[in-house]
Each structure stands twice: as structure tokens, then as C-alpha cells.
Design an enzyme around this catalytic site. Structure first.
Site, PDB file in Angstrom:
ATOM      1  N   HIS A   1      30.552  89.632  32.672  1.00 47.81           N
ATOM      2  CA  HIS A   1      31.366  88.444  33.166  1.00 47.81           C
ATOM      3  C   HIS A   1      31.887  89.886  35.002  1.00 47.81           C
ATOM      4  O   HIS A   1      31.673  90.508  34.120  1.00 47.81           O
ATOM      5  CB  HIS A   1      32.387  87.371  32.887  1.00 47.81           C
ATOM      6  CG  HIS A   1      33.303  88.666  32.487  1.00 47.81           C
ATOM      7  ND1 HIS A   1      33.234  88.936  31.160  1.00 47.81           N
ATOM      8  CD2 HIS A   1      34.874  88.843  33.005  1.00 47.81           C
ATOM      9  CE1 HIS A   1      34.017  88.981  30.652  1.00 47.81           C
ATOM     10  NE2 HIS A   1      35.643  89.696  31.621  1.00 47.81           N
TER      11      HIS A   1
ATOM     12  N   ARG B   1      45.158  86.616  28.955  1.00 52.71           N
ATOM     13  CA  ARG B   1      43.802  86.938  28.629  1.00 52.71           C
ATOM     14  C   ARG B   1      44.148  86.159  26.998  1.00 52.71           C
ATOM     15  O   ARG B   1      45.436  87.095  26.819  1.00 52.71           O
ATOM     16  CB  ARG B   1      42.989  87.118  28.815  1.00 52.71           C
ATOM     17  CG  ARG B   1      41.605  87.492  28.168  1.00 52.71           C
ATOM     18  CD  ARG B   1      40.602  88.563  28.676  1.00 52.71           C
ATOM     19  NE  ARG B   1      40.499  89.188  27.641  1.00 52.71           N
ATOM     20  CZ  ARG B   1      40.497  90.952  27.931  1.00 52.71           C
ATOM     21  NH1 ARG B   1      39.581  91.117  28.868  1.00 52.71           N
ATOM     22  NH2 ARG B   1      40.684  91.495  26.520  1.00 52.71           N
TER      23      ARG B   1
ATOM     24  N   HIS C   1      31.072  93.236  32.981  1.00 51.58           N
ATOM     25  CA  HIS C   1      31.191  93.103  31.477  1.00 51.58           C
ATOM     26  C   HIS C   1      31.149  92.304  30.787  1.00 51.58           C
ATOM     27  O   HIS C   1      31.900  91.255  31.221  1.00 51.58           O
ATOM     28  CB  HIS C   1      32.709  94.265  31.729  1.00 51.58           C
ATOM     29  CG  HIS C   1      34.010  93.589  31.910  1.00 51.58           C
ATOM     30  ND1 HIS C   1      33.980  93.501  32.912  1.00 51.58           N
ATOM     31  CD2 HIS C   1      34.425  92.965  31.185  1.00 51.58           C
ATOM     32  CE1 HIS C   1      34.985  92.612  33.480  1.00 51.58           C
ATOM     33  NE2 HIS C   1      35.704  92.440  32.300  1.00 51.58           N
TER      34      HIS C   1
ATOM     35  N   ASP D   1      34.212  92.119  28.027  1.00 51.78           N
ATOM     36  CA  ASP D   1      35.527  92.268  27.196  1.00 51.78           C
ATOM     37  C   ASP D   1      34.843  93.593  25.700  1.00 51.78           C
ATOM     38  O   ASP D   1      34.441  92.373  24.656  1.00 51.78           O
ATOM     39  CB  ASP D   1      36.179  91.285  26.364  1.00 51.78           C
ATOM     40  CG  ASP D   1      36.542  90.257  27.996  1.00 51.78           C
ATOM     41  OD1 ASP D   1      36.597  91.053  28.914  1.00 51.78           O
ATOM     42  OD2 ASP D   1      37.008  89.034  27.776  1.00 51.78           O
TER      43      ASP D   1
END
Length: 404
Positions: A337, A352, A188, A190
Site C-alpha cells: 500500500h 494503526r 510498502h 508494513d
């Protein structure tokens, strides 16, 4: 015609079938990609307990479009300030990934931050190890790249005031169930369903296993460059729907509160990076649902082909093994990723920070706005290297041997 069971006949078969259906439905709903879990081992002596997953019951307003200026456009193209401060700059593959050694991210000047944004835009993902910056310093650095995103469903730290932090956490309490998901669908980029999906995103790992728990990234630039000119032109005229609905449904199925109602947004399949001017394929298995304006069979076939390239073509990928205090910066506009789930029952914990980028622009929109011609990254690199460009072939290609 296959026989159909119409009654139990004392065998319990119908009840067994219904039970299997229920189990299958639960597995579907509790896909770990879409269904976060509040479960974790109780260990309040854990050094980073304040950053363990927390799911506050709060409601946030829908996101509106905001002005974003990509800092990479202010950078020195040669990145002299950033590179001169490093002991070593190492490209990990031709297509994607660079590791920088010997820089303390807490000491970056504004100019060096701009150069980092440009490097990430060019290389897709950039890695640093042995970084002591705390989460507040990580957020400050992330704000240099744009306004920060607050996630509607995934956990935030227990420590107050960190709503803009996305917590990545697994420990012995959460064992991956391979019946609930495939590795293919975990790839995916983000929150691509947002109006302005993220730009220069950072993830710092604070606890990780000695082995396993790696992350892989795939270059959308390289994927675009690999396609035939006919396929490139075809995709440049298409858009696709990106959806947050499955993620919201998964959270509700897990008994968690959804802090902002899910959205669905249409983005171009080929977008142009606003600073590099390079074309990138912008779809992902996690959130891209269908191509707009084409038959379903055609949409399914094209998306499946692109998803397979993302997940299986190793020429487009880089893999990074984390150590405590490693941090990665990647450009969500041009890479996808995924992570390996091979470390259970060990703990893997990361934080994150996710800046918003601009609304994605198609090739036509970019060229109309800027007056520039959008480029193919690989062709531009070959030109810089003085390499004679490959010519389109007519007829049957001759088989080429390859040994490893």
C-alpha cells in the site's frame, strides 16, 4: 573526460558543490518514509491531542518467534454471519477491495471476526465507514487476529499504555519535500523485515481532509497471477532480504531514539497464504533490498520489474477515500500500500493496530507442511465461475484493441 574542479578560483563553485552535496545527503536521510518527525502544530484543544505522535526513549528486546493461529481457518466459507448483518457488501474491483455497509464493528461476535479475517485474506482489504469504536476497542479487535506488534521507530500516542499503536500523522508543520523521495519507493507492506510480518492489520482515520489523503493497495495475488508460468516458477524458488536498517538510520538522522535494534530477514519472494492456500508475490520497494543467491544485476532487474508492477499496474489496485471514522482492514501478507501526499497543509491523523502473522512460507514449505497444492487465485476463481481457462500461446500474439 569532463573537467574536474580542483580549486575555488574565487568563484565559490567548490563551496557551492559541497553545499549541494550536503543538501542532497540531508534529503536522502530525511526521506519521510524512513524519517518520522516529532514536529506538529501546537493545538492542545485538538480533540485527539492524546493520540498525537510521541517518541518515548525506551528500549525493547528483540522479537522472538511466537505461535500464531490464523483465525480465518475457523470461519464459515460463505461468511453468512458477517454478510447477513450488513446492509450491503460491495466488491470494489475484481482483484482487490470490498466495502461493507451497515455493520458496527463493536458488535461483532467471535465468529463474525473470524469471517472478517477470511474475507480480508481473500479480498486483500476491507473497508468500513462511520465506525465509533475507540482505540482500545480497535486494539481488542486486532488481538483477535494475533499478538500485536510494537514498532521500533515510528510514533505512538501520547496517552500512556498504547505502545502497540502506530500513529500516522501529518499537519501544516510537515510539508512533503518531493526532492527527498519518489512516489515509487513509498509503496510498502508494513515491517516485512520482521521474522513474522503482520497479518490482518487495521487503520482507523480519526481526522482527515475533505479531499486528498487517499490510500491505495495492490494485490500480490493478482501480481502473481499476471506473470508467465516460467516467471512464476522462477520466482517461487527465490528468497529476498528485507531490511529495517534504513528506517532505523532515518529515525536517528531525525534525532529520534530507536527502541529496538534493526533486523534483516530473508523471506520467500512468493509466499502462500495459510488459509486461502493462494500464492502471492511478497516484495515491496520500502523494505526489500536484494534477491539472495543471484547476481546483483539480475536481482536489481527482477525487483525493479516487480516494484514497477506494484506501483503502476492499476488492474491490481484499489484506491480508498477516507472519511472521519473510516477503518480499513488489510492483510499485509498479500498486499502492499501507499498514500497520497496531496493534502498539505490539512491534517491527516490515523491509528494503526498491527497483529503478527506467521513466518512466511514458500510454495515448497507450504506444500510439504500441509500436503496440499498451493493455488493461483485467479485460476481458482475462473474455475468457480465455470470459465474456460486460457491456454498458453505459442508464437506471436495478435494485437487486441482496447477502448475506454
Amino acid at each position: 573526460m569532463a573537467p574536474v574542479a580542483t580549486n575555488d578560483n574565487g568563484s565559490g563553485q567548490v563551496g557551492r558543490v559541497e553545499e549541494l552535496k550536503k543538501q542532497a545527503n540531508v534529503s536522502q536521510l530525511f526521506n519521510p518514509f524512513y524519517s518520522p518527525t516529532a514536529d506538529s502544530t501546537d493545538n492542545e484543544t485538538y480533540k485527539y491531542a492524546a493520540y498525537k505522535p510521541h517518541f518515548p526513549v525506551v528500549d525493547w528486546e528483540p522479537l522472538e518467534e511466537v505461535d500464531v493461529t490464523d483465525r480465518g481457518q475457523f470461519a464459515d466459507l460463505e461468511k453468512k454471519a458477517l454478510f447477513s448483518a450488513a446492509k450491503k457488501v460491495q466488491h470494489l474491483t475484481p482483484a482487490i477491495g470490498t466495502e461493507i455497509i451497515g455493520i458496527d464493528l463493536r458488535q461483532l461476535t467471535s465468529g463474525q471476526k473470524d469471517e472478517l479475517a477470511l474475507l480480508v485474506a481473500e479480498r486483500g482489504v476491507v473497508f468500513f465507514r462511520n465506525q465509533e469504536l475507540n482505540i482500545h476497542e480497535q486494539l481488542d479487535l486486532a488481538r483477535h487476529f494475533g499478538p500485536l506488534h510494537k514498532h521500533a521507530t515510528t510514533p505512538i500516542p501520547k496517552e500512556p499504555g498504547l505502545e502497540e499503536v502506530h500513529v500516522v500523522y501529518n499537519d501544516a508543520a510537515r510539508r512533503p519535500d518531493p526532492t527527498a523521495f519518489s512516489k515509487f519507493e513509498l509503496w510498502h507492506s508494513d515491517v516485512t523485515y520482521e521474522i513474522q510480518p503482520p497479518s490482518t492489520t487495521s487503520l482507523k482515520v480519526i481526522t482527515c481532509p475533505e479531499h486528498g489523503g487517499d490510500t491505495l493497495w495492490c494485490s500480490g495475488y493478482a501480481l502473481y497471477s499476471s506473470l508467465s508460468s516460467g516467471m512464476q516458477t522462477y520466482l517461487e524458488g527465490l528468497s529476498a532480504l528485507h531490511s529495517a536498517v534504513a528506517q532505523a538510520d532515518g529515525s536517528r538522522a531525525a534525532g529520534l531514539h530507536v527502541r529496538r535494534e534493526p533486523v534483516e530477514t530473508i523471506h520467500p519472494i512468493v509466499r502462500v497464504h495459510p488459509v486461502t492456500g493462494w500464492k502471492s508475490v511478497f516484495v515491496n520497494p520500502g523494505f526489500t533490498r536484494r534477491i539472495i543467491g543471484v547476481p546483483k544485476a539480475e536481482s536489481d532487474t527482477i525487483l525493479h520489474f516487480l516494484f514497477q508492477q506494484i506501483s503502476s499496474n492499476v488492474d491490481f489496485q484499489v484506491r480508498f477515500h477516507w472519511e472521519p471514522n473510516s477503518i480499513a482492514f488489510w492483510d499485509n501478507r498479500i498486499v502492499t500500500h501507499t498514500a497520497t501526499f496531496d493534502f498539505w497543509p490539512q491534517m491527516r491523523h490515523a491509528l494503526r493496530a498491527t497483529p503478527h502473522g506467521e513466518r512466511p512460507e514458500s510454495v515448497e514449505e507450504y506444500e510439504r507442511r500441509t500436503g496440499k497444492v498451493a493455488k493461483d487465485r485467479q485460476i481458482e476463481i475462473w474455475k468457480q465461475q465455470g470459465v474456460e481457462l486460457p491456454q498458453a500461446k505459442n508464437g506471436v500474439s495478435k494485437a487486441r484493441g482496447y477502448n475506454d
